[in-house]
Motif scaffolding. Structure first.
Motif, PDB file in Angstrom:
ATOM      1  N   ALA A  39       0.833  -1.196   0.000  1.00 27.72           N
ATOM      2  CA  ALA A  39       0.000   0.000   0.000  1.00 27.72           C
ATOM      3  C   ALA A  39       0.870   1.250   0.000  1.00 27.72           C
ATOM      4  CB  ALA A  39      -0.910  -0.008   1.229  1.00 27.72           C
ATOM      5  N   SER A  40       0.290   2.380  -0.358  1.00 31.26           N
ATOM      6  CA  SER A  40       0.999   3.655  -0.234  1.00 31.26           C
ATOM      7  C   SER A  40       1.397   3.853   1.225  1.00 31.26           C
ATOM      8  CB  SER A  40       0.106   4.812  -0.687  1.00 31.26           C
ATOM      9  OG  SER A  40      -0.211   4.686  -2.059  1.00 31.26           O
ATOM     10  N   GLY A  41       2.651   4.237   1.442  1.00 27.77           N
ATOM     11  CA  GLY A  41       3.137   4.422   2.797  1.00 27.77           C
ATOM     12  C   GLY A  41       3.701   3.174   3.435  1.00 27.77           C
ATOM     13  N   ALA A  42       3.746   2.057   2.684  1.00 27.94           N
ATOM     14  CA  ALA A  42       4.257   0.810   3.248  1.00 27.94           C
ATOM     15  C   ALA A  42       5.781   0.774   3.324  1.00 27.94           C
ATOM     16  CB  ALA A  42       3.754  -0.383   2.430  1.00 27.94           C
ATOM     17  N   GLY A  43       6.440   1.753   2.738  1.00 26.13           N
ATOM     18  CA  GLY A  43       7.893   1.811   2.852  1.00 26.13           C
ATOM     19  C   GLY A  43       8.656   1.313   1.650  1.00 26.13           C
ATOM     20  N   LYS A  44       7.984   1.162   0.508  1.00 25.86           N
ATOM     21  CA  LYS A  44       8.651   0.624  -0.681  1.00 25.86           C
ATOM     22  C   LYS A  44       9.811   1.517  -1.125  1.00 25.86           C
ATOM     23  CE  LYS A  44       4.816   0.658  -3.060  1.00 25.86           C
ATOM     24  NZ  LYS A  44       3.912   1.198  -2.015  1.00 25.86           N
ATOM     25  N   SER A  45       9.536   2.800  -1.258  1.00 20.75           N
ATOM     26  CA  SER A  45      10.591   3.724  -1.690  1.00 20.75           C
ATOM     27  C   SER A  45      11.667   3.874  -0.626  1.00 20.75           C
ATOM     28  CB  SER A  45       9.991   5.093  -2.028  1.00 20.75           C
ATOM     29  OG  SER A  45       9.093   5.001  -3.126  1.00 20.75           O
ATOM     30  N   THR A  46      11.275   3.794   0.634  1.00 16.67           N
ATOM     31  CA  THR A  46      12.258   3.861   1.715  1.00 16.67           C
ATOM     32  C   THR A  46      13.239   2.699   1.621  1.00 16.67           C
ATOM     33  OG1 THR A  46      10.707   4.998   3.175  1.00 16.67           O
ATOM     34  CG2 THR A  46      12.559   3.871   4.222  1.00 16.67           C
ATOM     35  N   ILE A  47      12.734   1.503   1.308  1.00 19.09           N
ATOM     36  CA  ILE A  47      13.614   0.344   1.165  1.00 19.09           C
ATOM     37  C   ILE A  47      14.605   0.568   0.025  1.00 19.09           C
ATOM     38  CG2 ILE A  47      13.661  -2.089   0.471  1.00 19.09           C
ATOM     39  CD1 ILE A  47      11.116  -2.489   2.128  1.00 19.09           C
ATOM     40  N   LEU A  48      14.144   1.158  -1.083  1.00 22.68           N
ATOM     41  CA  LEU A  48      15.068   1.448  -2.178  1.00 22.68           C
ATOM     42  C   LEU A  48      16.163   2.415  -1.726  1.00 22.68           C
ATOM     43  CD1 LEU A  48      12.957   1.829  -5.449  1.00 22.68           C
ATOM     44  CD2 LEU A  48      14.011  -0.203  -4.478  1.00 22.68           C
ATOM     45  N   ARG A  49      15.791   3.446  -0.993  1.00 24.87           N
ATOM     46  CA  ARG A  49      16.794   4.415  -0.535  1.00 24.87           C
ATOM     47  C   ARG A  49      17.784   3.765   0.426  1.00 24.87           C
ATOM     48  NH1 ARG A  49      12.161   7.766  -0.439  1.00 24.87           N
ATOM     49  NH2 ARG A  49      11.971   7.565   1.818  1.00 24.87           N
ATOM     50  N   LEU A  50      17.297   2.852   1.269  1.00 20.35           N
ATOM     51  CA  LEU A  50      18.195   2.128   2.170  1.00 20.35           C
ATOM     52  C   LEU A  50      19.174   1.270   1.373  1.00 20.35           C
ATOM     53  CD1 LEU A  50      15.546   0.995   4.804  1.00 20.35           C
ATOM     54  CD2 LEU A  50      17.454   2.539   5.282  1.00 20.35           C
ATOM     55  N   LEU A  51      18.669   0.576   0.355  1.00 17.17           N
ATOM     56  CA  LEU A  51      19.534  -0.270  -0.460  1.00 17.17           C
ATOM     57  C   LEU A  51      20.564   0.549  -1.226  1.00 17.17           C
ATOM     58  CD1 LEU A  51      16.855  -2.746  -1.883  1.00 17.17           C
ATOM     59  CD2 LEU A  51      18.673  -3.312  -0.258  1.00 17.17           C
ATOM     60  N   ALA A  52      20.172   1.762  -1.619  1.00 15.01           N
ATOM     61  CA  ALA A  52      21.078   2.625  -2.378  1.00 15.01           C
ATOM     62  C   ALA A  52      22.084   3.342  -1.495  1.00 15.01           C
ATOM     63  CB  ALA A  52      20.271   3.653  -3.167  1.00 15.01           C
ATOM     64  N   GLY A  53      21.873   3.308  -0.171  1.00 10.49           N
ATOM     65  CA  GLY A  53      22.742   4.068   0.723  1.00 10.49           C
ATOM     66  C   GLY A  53      22.390   5.531   0.794  1.00 10.49           C
ATOM     67  N   LEU A  54      21.207   5.899   0.293  1.00  6.17           N
ATOM     68  CA  LEU A  54      20.763   7.289   0.345  1.00  6.17           C
ATOM     69  C   LEU A  54      20.078   7.628   1.664  1.00  6.17           C
ATOM     70  CD1 LEU A  54      19.259   7.582  -3.264  1.00  6.17           C
ATOM     71  CD2 LEU A  54      21.513   8.335  -2.473  1.00  6.17           C
ATOM     72  N   GLN A  55      19.757   6.616   2.464  1.00  2.00           N
ATOM     73  CA  GLN A  55      19.116   6.798   3.763  1.00  2.00           C
ATOM     74  C   GLN A  55      19.675   5.755   4.716  1.00  2.00           C
ATOM     75  OE1 GLN A  55      14.863   7.089   3.539  1.00  2.00           O
ATOM     76  NE2 GLN A  55      14.543   6.849   5.731  1.00  2.00           N
TER      77      GLN A  55
END
Length: 255
Positions: A39-55
């Motif tokens: 769902a929206s807000g489930a953290g999908k984009s956050t996981i990408l940023r974590l994998l990229a080292g951006l967060q």
């Protein structure tokens, strides 16, 4: 599963005005195509940023394989420099990495030809259609030969025909790369996830914790008319059922 290229272990992310995400455990295998749905807000984009080292996580650990090369990232919009032509946009990451301008432009031209834009090297982003601009963004992400390619709903704003063509292009580029990059693809579209990926991970709506991890039948690139295959339809329904369950309130306590 092949050797892991990136792992999240017990990762939590504190957020303002809402409960934290996590704890999240996720493994990305070298060379696999993995789709994240939720769902929206489930953290999908956050996981990408974590994998990229951006967060960075608030707690837990993000690990990347020793010797991991470059990471490519394609966002929801193409984010091309409007003042530069397509060739210059795609050559930029190589030039920033110290590659000579001549070599960078030669490699960028080859990458653009691979995504069907070999005749649009001089075009500005404003002269490209939405699908063409996303092809250019994909070429820019692939031109460095990344080991890990992260895609954050890159086809969401495109019409269904263009989306299908771009998925076929992505499959072809992935299949011919040596070595193949690991691809993590975020989407809200269950059918797109099953068609594109070898594995679909469903995230719980509030915590972002993986609550289902479903393999897709066969291997990409997909054969003609694979969307009519009963195995494809059955997997789509299984992912849709898992996503519906993940959006239910009790999913958080069951995860």
């Amino acid at each position: 599963m092949a050797e892991p290229i990136a792992l999240l272990r017990g990762v939590t992310v504190d957020l303002v005005g809402r409960p934290p995400l996590g704890p999240i455990d996720l493994t990305v295998a070298r060379g696999e195509i993995l789709a994240l749905v939720g769902a929206s807000g489930a953290g999908k984009s956050t996981i990408l940023r974590l994998l990229a080292g951006l967060q960075q996580p608030s707690a837990g650990k993000v690990s990347r394989a020793a010797g991991l090369g470059r990471t490519g990232f394609v966002f929801q919009s193409p984010t091309l420099m409007p003042w530069a032509d397509t060739l210059s946009n795609v050559a930029l990451p190589l030039e920033l990495a110290g590659v000579s301008k001549t070599q960078a432009r030669d490699r960028a031209a080859a990458a653009l030809s691979a995504v069907g834009l070999g005749d649009r090297l001089d075009a500005r982003p404003s002269q490209l259609s939405g699908g063409m601009a996303m092809r250019a963004a994909l070429a820019r992400a692939l031109v460095t030969g990344p080991d890990l390619l992260l895609l954050d709903e890159p086809f969401a704003a495109l019409d269904s025909v263009t989306r299908r063509r771009l998925i076929e292009d992505l499959h072809a580029l992935w299949a011919t790369a040596d070595p193949r990059p690991a691809v993590v693809f975020v989407t809200h579209d269950v059918e797109e996830a099953v068609y594109l990926a070898q594995r679909v991970v469903v995230l719980a709506a509030t915590t972002g914790r993986p609550v289902a991890d479903l393999p897709t039948p066969g291997a990409p690139p997909r054969p003609d008319r694979w969307r009519a295959d009963p195995a494809y339809r059955q997997t789509v329904e299984a992912v849709a059922d898992a996503l519906e369950a993940a959006m239910a309130p009790q999913a958080e306590t069951a995860a």
